[in-house]
Scaffold this motif. Structure first.
Motif, PDB file in Angstrom:
ATOM      1  N   ALA A  21       6.287   3.351  -0.925  1.00 14.95           N
ATOM      2  CA  ALA A  21       6.821   2.562   0.175  1.00 14.95           C
ATOM      3  C   ALA A  21       8.110   3.205   0.672  1.00 14.95           C
ATOM      4  CB  ALA A  21       7.087   1.138  -0.280  1.00 14.95           C
ATOM      5  N   TRP A  22       8.373   3.032   1.935  1.00 10.68           N
ATOM      6  CA  TRP A  22       9.587   3.556   2.544  1.00 10.68           C
ATOM      7  C   TRP A  22      10.723   2.637   2.125  1.00 10.68           C
ATOM      8  CZ3 TRP A  22       9.349   7.502   6.522  1.00 10.68           C
ATOM      9  CH2 TRP A  22      10.590   7.826   7.062  1.00 10.68           C
ATOM     10  N   LYS A  23      11.616   3.119   1.245  1.00  8.61           N
ATOM     11  CA  LYS A  23      12.675   2.275   0.705  1.00  8.61           C
ATOM     12  C   LYS A  23      14.029   2.510   1.358  1.00  8.61           C
ATOM     13  CE  LYS A  23      10.562   1.629  -3.805  1.00  8.61           C
ATOM     14  NZ  LYS A  23      10.618   1.922  -5.216  1.00  8.61           N
ATOM     15  N   LEU A  27      22.920  10.142   9.816  1.00  8.92           N
ATOM     16  CA  LEU A  27      22.288  11.386  10.264  1.00  8.92           C
ATOM     17  C   LEU A  27      21.231  11.842   9.259  1.00  8.92           C
ATOM     18  CD1 LEU A  27      25.428  13.207  11.687  1.00  8.92           C
ATOM     19  CD2 LEU A  27      23.584  12.103  12.985  1.00  8.92           C
ATOM     20  N   ASP A  28      21.504  11.633   7.990  1.00 11.81           N
ATOM     21  CA  ASP A  28      20.547  11.957   6.937  1.00 11.81           C
ATOM     22  C   ASP A  28      19.267  11.137   7.109  1.00 11.81           C
ATOM     23  OD1 ASP A  28      19.341  12.767   4.538  1.00 11.81           O
ATOM     24  OD2 ASP A  28      20.692  11.621   3.276  1.00 11.81           O
ATOM     25  N   SER A  29      19.409   9.835   7.332  1.00 13.51           N
ATOM     26  CA  SER A  29      18.213   8.995   7.502  1.00 13.51           C
ATOM     27  C   SER A  29      17.476   9.344   8.796  1.00 13.51           C
ATOM     28  CB  SER A  29      18.552   7.503   7.443  1.00 13.51           C
ATOM     29  OG  SER A  29      19.296   7.099   8.542  1.00 13.51           O
ATOM     30  N   ALA A  30      18.222   9.754   9.823  1.00 16.24           N
ATOM     31  CA  ALA A  30      17.572  10.187  11.069  1.00 16.24           C
ATOM     32  C   ALA A  30      16.719  11.425  10.821  1.00 16.24           C
ATOM     33  CB  ALA A  30      18.622  10.475  12.146  1.00 16.24           C
ATOM     34  N   LEU A  31      17.253  12.377  10.075  1.00 14.64           N
ATOM     35  CA  LEU A  31      16.471  13.580   9.773  1.00 14.64           C
ATOM     36  C   LEU A  31      15.234  13.238   8.951  1.00 14.64           C
ATOM     37  CD1 LEU A  31      19.140  16.325   8.976  1.00 14.64           C
ATOM     38  CD2 LEU A  31      17.728  16.096  11.028  1.00 14.64           C
ATOM     39  N   ALA A  32      15.364  12.326   7.996  1.00 11.54           N
ATOM     40  CA  ALA A  32      14.201  11.920   7.191  1.00 11.54           C
ATOM     41  C   ALA A  32      13.110  11.353   8.090  1.00 11.54           C
ATOM     42  CB  ALA A  32      14.613  10.893   6.134  1.00 11.54           C
ATOM     43  N   PRO A  71       1.056   9.814   4.624  1.00 14.77           N
ATOM     44  CA  PRO A  71       2.217   9.090   4.078  1.00 14.77           C
ATOM     45  C   PRO A  71       2.339   9.138   2.557  1.00 14.77           C
ATOM     46  CG  PRO A  71       1.078   7.750   5.713  1.00 14.77           C
ATOM     47  CD  PRO A  71       0.248   8.968   5.492  1.00 14.77           C
ATOM     48  N   LYS A  72       1.237   9.105   1.829  1.00 14.85           N
ATOM     49  CA  LYS A  72       1.305   9.126   0.369  1.00 14.85           C
ATOM     50  C   LYS A  72       1.845  10.454  -0.155  1.00 14.85           C
ATOM     51  CE  LYS A  72      -2.084   5.591  -0.630  1.00 14.85           C
ATOM     52  NZ  LYS A  72      -3.339   5.241  -1.258  1.00 14.85           N
ATOM     53  N   GLU A  73       1.733  11.495   0.645  1.00 14.96           N
ATOM     54  CA  GLU A  73       2.304  12.800   0.286  1.00 14.96           C
ATOM     55  C   GLU A  73       3.706  12.957   0.865  1.00 14.96           C
ATOM     56  OE1 GLU A  73       1.000  15.132  -1.695  1.00 14.96           O
ATOM     57  OE2 GLU A  73      -0.856  14.010  -2.013  1.00 14.96           O
ATOM     58  N   ALA A  74       3.866  12.567   2.141  1.00 20.13           N
ATOM     59  CA  ALA A  74       5.122  12.802   2.851  1.00 20.13           C
ATOM     60  C   ALA A  74       6.275  11.952   2.323  1.00 20.13           C
ATOM     61  CB  ALA A  74       4.934  12.549   4.343  1.00 20.13           C
ATOM     62  N   GLU A  75       6.022  10.683   2.029  1.00 23.84           N
ATOM     63  CA  GLU A  75       7.118   9.789   1.616  1.00 23.84           C
ATOM     64  C   GLU A  75       7.784  10.231   0.314  1.00 23.84           C
ATOM     65  OE1 GLU A  75       5.587   5.788   1.936  1.00 23.84           O
ATOM     66  OE2 GLU A  75       5.351   6.000   4.113  1.00 23.84           O
ATOM     67  N   PRO A  76       7.030  10.540  -0.748  1.00 19.66           N
ATOM     68  CA  PRO A  76       7.710  11.028  -1.954  1.00 19.66           C
ATOM     69  C   PRO A  76       8.307  12.424  -1.771  1.00 19.66           C
ATOM     70  CG  PRO A  76       5.339  10.791  -2.352  1.00 19.66           C
ATOM     71  CD  PRO A  76       5.607  10.283  -0.983  1.00 19.66           C
ATOM     72  N   PHE A  77       7.718  13.239  -0.915  1.00 19.80           N
ATOM     73  CA  PHE A  77       8.245  14.573  -0.623  1.00 19.80           C
ATOM     74  C   PHE A  77       9.613  14.475   0.044  1.00 19.80           C
ATOM     75  CE2 PHE A  77       8.477  18.156   2.455  1.00 19.80           C
ATOM     76  CZ  PHE A  77       8.527  19.217   1.556  1.00 19.80           C
ATOM     77  N   LEU A  78       9.743  13.526   0.970  1.00 15.16           N
ATOM     78  CA  LEU A  78      10.997  13.337   1.706  1.00 15.16           C
ATOM     79  C   LEU A  78      12.013  12.487   0.944  1.00 15.16           C
ATOM     80  CD1 LEU A  78       9.540  12.659   5.265  1.00 15.16           C
ATOM     81  CD2 LEU A  78      10.757  14.715   4.509  1.00 15.16           C
ATOM     82  N   VAL A  89      12.681  17.072  -0.695  1.00  8.99           N
ATOM     83  CA  VAL A  89      13.471  16.940   0.529  1.00  8.99           C
ATOM     84  C   VAL A  89      14.161  15.567   0.522  1.00  8.99           C
ATOM     85  CG1 VAL A  89      13.426  17.202   3.050  1.00  8.99           C
ATOM     86  CG2 VAL A  89      11.787  18.447   1.670  1.00  8.99           C
ATOM     87  N   GLY A  90      14.756  15.245  -0.625  1.00 11.50           N
ATOM     88  CA  GLY A  90      15.384  13.949  -0.801  1.00 11.50           C
ATOM     89  C   GLY A  90      16.881  13.920  -0.585  1.00 11.50           C
TER      90      GLY A  90
END
Length: 200
Positions: A2-4, A39-44, A55-62, A72-73
């Motif tokens: 989930a996007w936290k 700015l960090d959250s905007a880039l995410a 999303p299941k790959e991108a969200e934990p990757f980011l 990329v956290g």
């Protein structure tokens, strides 16, 4: 998954006209830390729009699932990834890295302000980079932009308001810049799904 972390456009971005008004009254330390976080959250979020729609790959990757250890956290990793996938240009990356340095300084020192020698060194470089980048963004000569920023530049080591004003100006422009980019970012596609792939 989930996007936290906060979603930039829906939860953080106050609107192009409200950016300056919302952030100008923050205490200096809070301004530095919060503006970098925004700015960090905007880039995410921009990166999530650019990556393949998985999303299941991108969200934990980011790291948007709250895991700062993700590939990329961190702010630095997101700056680098945004540059590598074409969301920002090298000049943007250089500016954002200076903001990250300023954030680190303010977050990890007990006694620091904008006229602290370490902060002045960062803001002077930030100002130099901003003159170059804003000339390109606003289609003006560096001499013209430099002249308008000269008073800020001259006062960075003497007056905390100069550093605050510089950061607010850069932050406000990047908020608007990222807002305009938000609807224009195209997702990466699967290179092997194209008819002219190497498998055909």
């Amino acid at each position: 998954m989930a996007w936290k972390i906060e979603r930039w456009l829906a939860e953080v971005f106050p609107g192009e006209e409200q950016v300056y008004l919302e952030y100008r009254n923050l205490p200096p330390r809070e301004l530095v830390i919060v503006s970098a976080a925004v700015l960090d959250s905007a880039l995410a979020e921009l990166l999530s729009l650019r990556l393949m729609d998985l999303p299941k790959e991108a969200e934990p990757f980011l790291g948007v699932d709250g895991d700062g250890r993700a590939p990329v956290g961190s702010f630095g990793a997101r700056i680098q990834a945004a540059l590598l996938v074409g969301i920002i240009v090298p000049e943007d990356a250089a500016l954002l890295r200076q903001i990250k340095s300023l954030r680190n300084l303010f977050a990890h020192r007990a006694r620091v302000d904008f006229v602290h020698p370490s902060a002045v060194k960062i803001t002077q470089e930030l100002c130099r980079l901003w003159i170059k980048r804003s000339a390109a963004l606003f289609n003006q000569s560096e001499e013209f932009i430099g002249t308008t920023l000269q008073e800020i530049k001259d006062n960075l080591s003497k007056d905390e308001a100069a550093g605050i004003g510089l950061l607010l100006a850069i932050f406000s422009v990047y908020q608007a810049y990222f807002h305009r980019m938000h609807g224009r970012i195209e997702r990466l596609g699967n290179a092997l799904s194209k008819p002219d792939s190497v498998l055909n």
